[in-house]
Design a protein around this motif. Structure first.
Motif, PDB file in Angstrom:
ATOM      1  N   GLU A 124      28.946  66.739 106.896  1.00  0.00           N
ATOM      2  CA  GLU A 124      28.706  66.128 105.589  1.00  0.00           C
ATOM      3  C   GLU A 124      30.022  65.638 104.988  1.00  0.00           C
ATOM      4  O   GLU A 124      30.086  64.540 104.420  1.00  0.00           O
ATOM      5  N   LYS A 125      31.071  66.434 105.101  1.00  0.00           N
ATOM      6  CA  LYS A 125      32.364  66.028 104.540  1.00  0.00           C
ATOM      7  C   LYS A 125      32.845  64.720 105.146  1.00  0.00           C
ATOM      8  O   LYS A 125      33.289  63.813 104.428  1.00  0.00           O
ATOM      9  N   ALA A 126      32.798  64.624 106.464  1.00  0.00           N
ATOM     10  CA  ALA A 126      33.298  63.421 107.132  1.00  0.00           C
ATOM     11  C   ALA A 126      32.478  62.197 106.738  1.00  0.00           C
ATOM     12  O   ALA A 126      33.043  61.153 106.372  1.00  0.00           O
ATOM     13  N   LEU A 127      31.167  62.311 106.790  1.00  0.00           N
ATOM     14  CA  LEU A 127      30.313  61.162 106.518  1.00  0.00           C
ATOM     15  C   LEU A 127      30.347  60.760 105.051  1.00  0.00           C
ATOM     16  O   LEU A 127      30.460  59.569 104.719  1.00  0.00           O
ATOM     17  N   LEU A 128      30.253  61.737 104.167  1.00  0.00           N
ATOM     18  CA  LEU A 128      30.179  61.417 102.746  1.00  0.00           C
ATOM     19  C   LEU A 128      31.536  61.019 102.179  1.00  0.00           C
ATOM     20  O   LEU A 128      31.602  60.242 101.219  1.00  0.00           O
ATOM     21  N   CYS A 129      32.623  61.532 102.754  1.00  0.00           N
ATOM     22  CA  CYS A 129      33.945  61.100 102.309  1.00  0.00           C
ATOM     23  C   CYS A 129      34.143  59.614 102.601  1.00  0.00           C
ATOM     24  O   CYS A 129      34.610  58.854 101.744  1.00  0.00           O
ATOM     25  N   ARG A 130      33.784  59.188 103.800  1.00  0.00           N
ATOM     26  CA  ARG A 130      33.953  57.787 104.161  1.00  0.00           C
ATOM     27  C   ARG A 130      33.076  56.883 103.283  1.00  0.00           C
ATOM     28  O   ARG A 130      33.540  55.861 102.767  1.00  0.00           O
ATOM     29  N   GLU A 131      31.835  57.269 103.111  1.00  0.00           N
ATOM     30  CA  GLU A 131      30.936  56.482 102.261  1.00  0.00           C
ATOM     31  C   GLU A 131      31.407  56.492 100.813  1.00  0.00           C
ATOM     32  O   GLU A 131      31.449  55.451 100.140  1.00  0.00           O
ATOM     33  N   GLY A 132      31.757  57.683 100.332  1.00  0.00           N
ATOM     34  CA  GLY A 132      32.145  57.826  98.933  1.00  0.00           C
ATOM     35  C   GLY A 132      33.443  57.121  98.604  1.00  0.00           C
ATOM     36  O   GLY A 132      33.606  56.584  97.495  1.00  0.00           O
ATOM     37  N   LYS A 133      34.380  57.125  99.536  1.00  0.00           N
ATOM     38  CA  LYS A 133      35.664  56.455  99.306  1.00  0.00           C
ATOM     39  C   LYS A 133      35.450  54.981  99.006  1.00  0.00           C
ATOM     40  O   LYS A 133      36.005  54.436  98.042  1.00  0.00           O
ATOM     41  N   SER A 134      34.653  54.328  99.814  1.00  0.00           N
ATOM     42  CA  SER A 134      34.371  52.907  99.615  1.00  0.00           C
ATOM     43  C   SER A 134      33.683  52.664  98.275  1.00  0.00           C
ATOM     44  O   SER A 134      34.039  51.737  97.533  1.00  0.00           O
ATOM     45  N   LYS A 135      32.701  53.499  97.952  1.00  0.00           N
ATOM     46  CA  LYS A 135      31.976  53.339  96.691  1.00  0.00           C
ATOM     47  C   LYS A 135      32.873  53.617  95.495  1.00  0.00           C
ATOM     48  O   LYS A 135      32.794  52.917  94.466  1.00  0.00           O
ATOM     49  N   LEU A 136      33.732  54.629  95.592  1.00  0.00           N
ATOM     50  CA  LEU A 136      34.635  54.960  94.492  1.00  0.00           C
ATOM     51  C   LEU A 136      35.613  53.820  94.215  1.00  0.00           C
ATOM     52  O   LEU A 136      35.848  53.445  93.061  1.00  0.00           O
ATOM     53  N   GLU A 137      36.194  53.277  95.270  1.00  0.00           N
ATOM     54  CA  GLU A 137      37.150  52.178  95.097  1.00  0.00           C
ATOM     55  C   GLU A 137      36.480  50.971  94.441  1.00  0.00           C
ATOM     56  O   GLU A 137      37.060  50.325  93.552  1.00  0.00           O
ATOM     57  N   ALA A 138      35.249  50.673  94.873  1.00  0.00           N
ATOM     58  CA  ALA A 138      34.520  49.550  94.273  1.00  0.00           C
ATOM     59  C   ALA A 138      34.211  49.834  92.803  1.00  0.00           C
ATOM     60  O   ALA A 138      34.306  48.930  91.949  1.00  0.00           O
ATOM     61  N   PHE A 139      33.835  51.065  92.484  1.00  0.00           N
ATOM     62  CA  PHE A 139      33.548  51.442  91.098  1.00  0.00           C
ATOM     63  C   PHE A 139      34.798  51.283  90.241  1.00  0.00           C
ATOM     64  O   PHE A 139      34.733  50.753  89.124  1.00  0.00           O
ATOM     65  N   CYS A 140      35.934  51.758  90.752  1.00  0.00           N
ATOM     66  CA  CYS A 140      37.184  51.652  89.983  1.00  0.00           C
ATOM     67  C   CYS A 140      37.550  50.192  89.742  1.00  0.00           C
ATOM     68  O   CYS A 140      37.998  49.825  88.650  1.00  0.00           O
ATOM     69  N   ASP A 141      37.367  49.358  90.747  1.00  0.00           N
ATOM     70  CA  ASP A 141      37.642  47.930  90.564  1.00  0.00           C
ATOM     71  C   ASP A 141      36.727  47.334  89.498  1.00  0.00           C
ATOM     72  O   ASP A 141      37.176  46.591  88.614  1.00  0.00           O
ATOM     73  N   GLU A 142      35.447  47.667  89.579  1.00  0.00           N
ATOM     74  CA  GLU A 142      34.474  47.097  88.638  1.00  0.00           C
ATOM     75  C   GLU A 142      34.751  47.530  87.204  1.00  0.00           C
ATOM     76  O   GLU A 142      34.591  46.739  86.268  1.00  0.00           O
ATOM     77  N   HIS A 143      35.185  48.774  87.035  1.00  0.00           N
ATOM     78  CA  HIS A 143      35.370  49.319  85.689  1.00  0.00           C
ATOM     79  C   HIS A 143      36.834  49.390  85.274  1.00  0.00           C
ATOM     80  O   HIS A 143      37.175  50.048  84.296  1.00  0.00           O
TER      81      HIS A 143
END
Length: 424
Positions: A68-87
Motif C-alpha cells: 500500500e505504501k509503495a502504490l499509494l505514495c506514487r499515486e498520491g505524490k502526483s495528485k499532491l503536486e497537481a493540487f499544490c499547483d492548482e491552489h
C-alpha cells in the motif's frame, strides 16, 4: 468561529489531520451536495503528525514493491503536486541523495536501488565526485540521487484541504473530541466532548463514518469489534494491533551553517527498523532540520520527556506487543534514547553524513510524535493498514509517507468503505 453540529449527516470523518481532511474533500468531490462533517479535537487542523513532519514529498523509493505504501505514495505524490499547483501552494522538486557512509551499507543501498526500479522511481547512481558536487559537505562511499523528491509545508496543504471542504458545503468542526462511536443498521452515533463549551457535549448521527484518528485510532476501533469484518491482508483484529507513540526530536542548523546541506541528505535506512534514521532536510522556508531520532513517547501527545500520561504509559508497557518489540530491538531503543538525552550522541550520528558538523552548529527545534501500529507478536506494522466494519472504516496505521499519499489514501479508504457499505 462557528461551532455547531447538524444532528444528522451523511458522512462523519473523525480526525482533522491531513488524511481525514483529504478523505472528506475527496468524498465531496465525488458526491456533491452530501452533508459531510469533520470532527477534530484540537483548535486547528493538522496539529499533530500532519503539522510536525519534515515536509518531504516522498518519491516512494523505500517501500516494499506492491505494498500500500509503495502504490499509494506514487499515486498520491502526483495528485499532491497537481493540487499544490492548482491552489498555488509553494512546493519544490529539489531532489535528495541517499548515502552509504561505509562499505557495510552497500548491500542495503542495493536493496533500495532494486526497490526504486520496481516502484518506478526516477533515480541515478552517482560517483563520490558527483556526490560532492551535489552536497560538498557529505562524506560517503556510494550514493544515489533521487531527483523527484520534493518539499512542501503540509500545514498549508491541510488548510487548503479544509478550505475546499467548506467551499463544497462540508464543515470542519474544531474542538469536538469523539469519545464514543456506536454503529447499528441505521447508521453511526458519535458522541463526545465539545471543548468550545465549559461542560459541553455533542451527540450526532451519521449514515456512516470514516475514522482517521492517528494516535487515537486503536482506541476507537476497539469499540466496534463486536461487529467487525476484517479487510486488511493480514486479517488483523484490533486486539492484535496497538498504536505506540514514538517521539522524533529535531535540531536545526544555525542560519550561518545552512550551507552544509543544499537539499535533502538521507542515510541508508536499517532494513529491520521502519524509521529512516537521522537525516538533513532543507525545509520550504529555508531552514535545515536535522533528525529525527525515535524514542517512546510517554503520552499519546508526548512531545517532551515531561509529557507523561501514567495510565496510558501503564497500558503501553503492559501490552504484549510492546514487550516483545523491546526484546527484539532493545539495543536500538537504548541508542535512540541516548541520542535524545545526549546532544553529543545526536551530533555523532549526524557526523556520519557531514563530518565537519559541530555541536555548536545545532539549535534545538521541534519534535513530532509518530503513531506506529504494533502487532501483538512485537512486529512493527510496516504498511498502511485500513479496517472496515459495518458503517465505519478505520485508518489504523498511516505513518510516513501518509502526508505525501493523503489524496491516494483518501481514494483507497473511500473505495474500501463503499465496498463494505454500498448504500453509504
Amino acid at each position: 468561529m462557528k461551532h455547531s453540529l447538524s444532528p444528522s449527516v451523511d458522512l462523519a470523518v473523525v480526525g482533522g489531520g491531513i488524511v481525514g481532511l483529504a478523505t472528506a474533500m475527496t468524498w465531496l468531490q465525488t458526491r456533491p451536495g452530501q452533508r459531510v462533517t469533520v470532527l477534530e479535537t484540537e483548535s486547528r487542523v493538522g496539529q499533530h503528525q500532519s503539522g510536525h513532519n519534515s515536509g518531504v514529498i516522498h518519491s516512494g523509493i523505500y517501500y516494499q514493491p506492491g505494498s500500500e505504501k509503495a502504490l499509494l505514495c506514487r499515486e498520491g505524490k502526483s495528485k499532491l503536486e497537481a493540487f499544490c499547483d492548482e491552489h498555488r501552494i509553494r512546493w519544490e522538486k529539489c531532489g535528495k541523495v541517499v548515502v552509504a557512509t561505509d562499505r557495510s551499507e552497500q548491500s542495503s543501498l542495493e536493496r533500495i536501488i532494486d526497490r526504486a526500479g520496481r516502484n518506478g522511481v526516477e533515480f541515478r547512481r552517482i560517483t563520490t565526485d558527483e556526490l560532492r558536487k551535489l552536497e560538498p559537505a557529505v562524506a560517503g562511499v556510494d550514493a544515489i540521487v533521487v531527483p523527484e523528491t520534493g518539499i512542501v509545508d503540509y500545514r498549508s496543504v491541510c488548510n487548503a484541504y479544509r478550505h475546499r471542504i467548506e467551499e463544497m458545503g462540508g464543515s470542519v468542526q474544531l474542538g469536538f473530541q469523539v469519545q464514543r462511536l456506536d454503529a447499528d443498521d441505521t447508521g453511526v452515533r458519535l458522541a463526545g466532548v465539545d471543548h468550545n463549551q465549559s461542560v459541553g457535549k455533542f451527540d450526532i448521527r451519521a449514515r456512516s463514518a470514516i475514522v482517521c484518528a492517528g494516535l487515537h485510532s486503536d482506541a476507537l476501533v476497539r469499540q466496534g469489534d463486536s461487529v467487525a469484518s476484517d479487510s486488511d491482508s493480514a486479517n488483523t483484529s484490533s486486539e492484535e494491533v496497538r498504536i505506540i507513540p514514538f517521539r522524533g526530536e529535531y535540531y536545526e542548523l544555525r542560519p550561518e551553517r545552512r550551507g552544509l546541506c543544499r537539499n535533502l541528505i538521507y542515510p541508508v535506512p536499517d532494513p529491520a527498523f521502519p524509521f529512516l534514521g537521522v537525516h538533513f532536510t532543507r525545509m520550504i522556508d529555508g531552514n535545515v532540520e536535522c533528525g529525527p531520532n525515535a524514542v517512546l513517547a510517554l503520552a499519546r501527545e508526548g512531545y517532551r520527556w515531561r509529557d507523561i500520561d501514567v495510565r496510558y504509559l501503564q497500558r503501553t508497557l503492559g501490552y504484549s506487543g510492546f514487550r516483545r518489540l523491546i526484546q527484539k530491538h532493545w539495543r536500538k531503543g537504548l541508542s535512540e534514547m541516548n541520542r535524545s538525552l545526549r546532544k553529543s550522541a545526536f551530533v555523532t550520528a549526524l557526523q556520519k553524513l557531514i563530518p565537519e558538523l559541530r555541536a555548536s552548529d545545532l539549535i534545538p527545534a521541534r519534535a513530532g510524535v509518530r503513531a506506529q501500529a504494533v502487532r501483538a507478536n512485537g512486529e512493527l506494522v510496516d504498511d498502511f493498514l485500513f479496517r472496515s466494519t459495518p458503517k465505519v472504516t478505520h485508518v489504523l496505521n498511516a505513518p510516513s509517507p501518509a502526508a505525501t499519499a493523503s489524496l491516494a489514501i483518501a481514494r483507497r479508504v473511500i473505495e474500501q468503505h463503499q465496498n463494505q457499505n454500498p448504500n453509504s
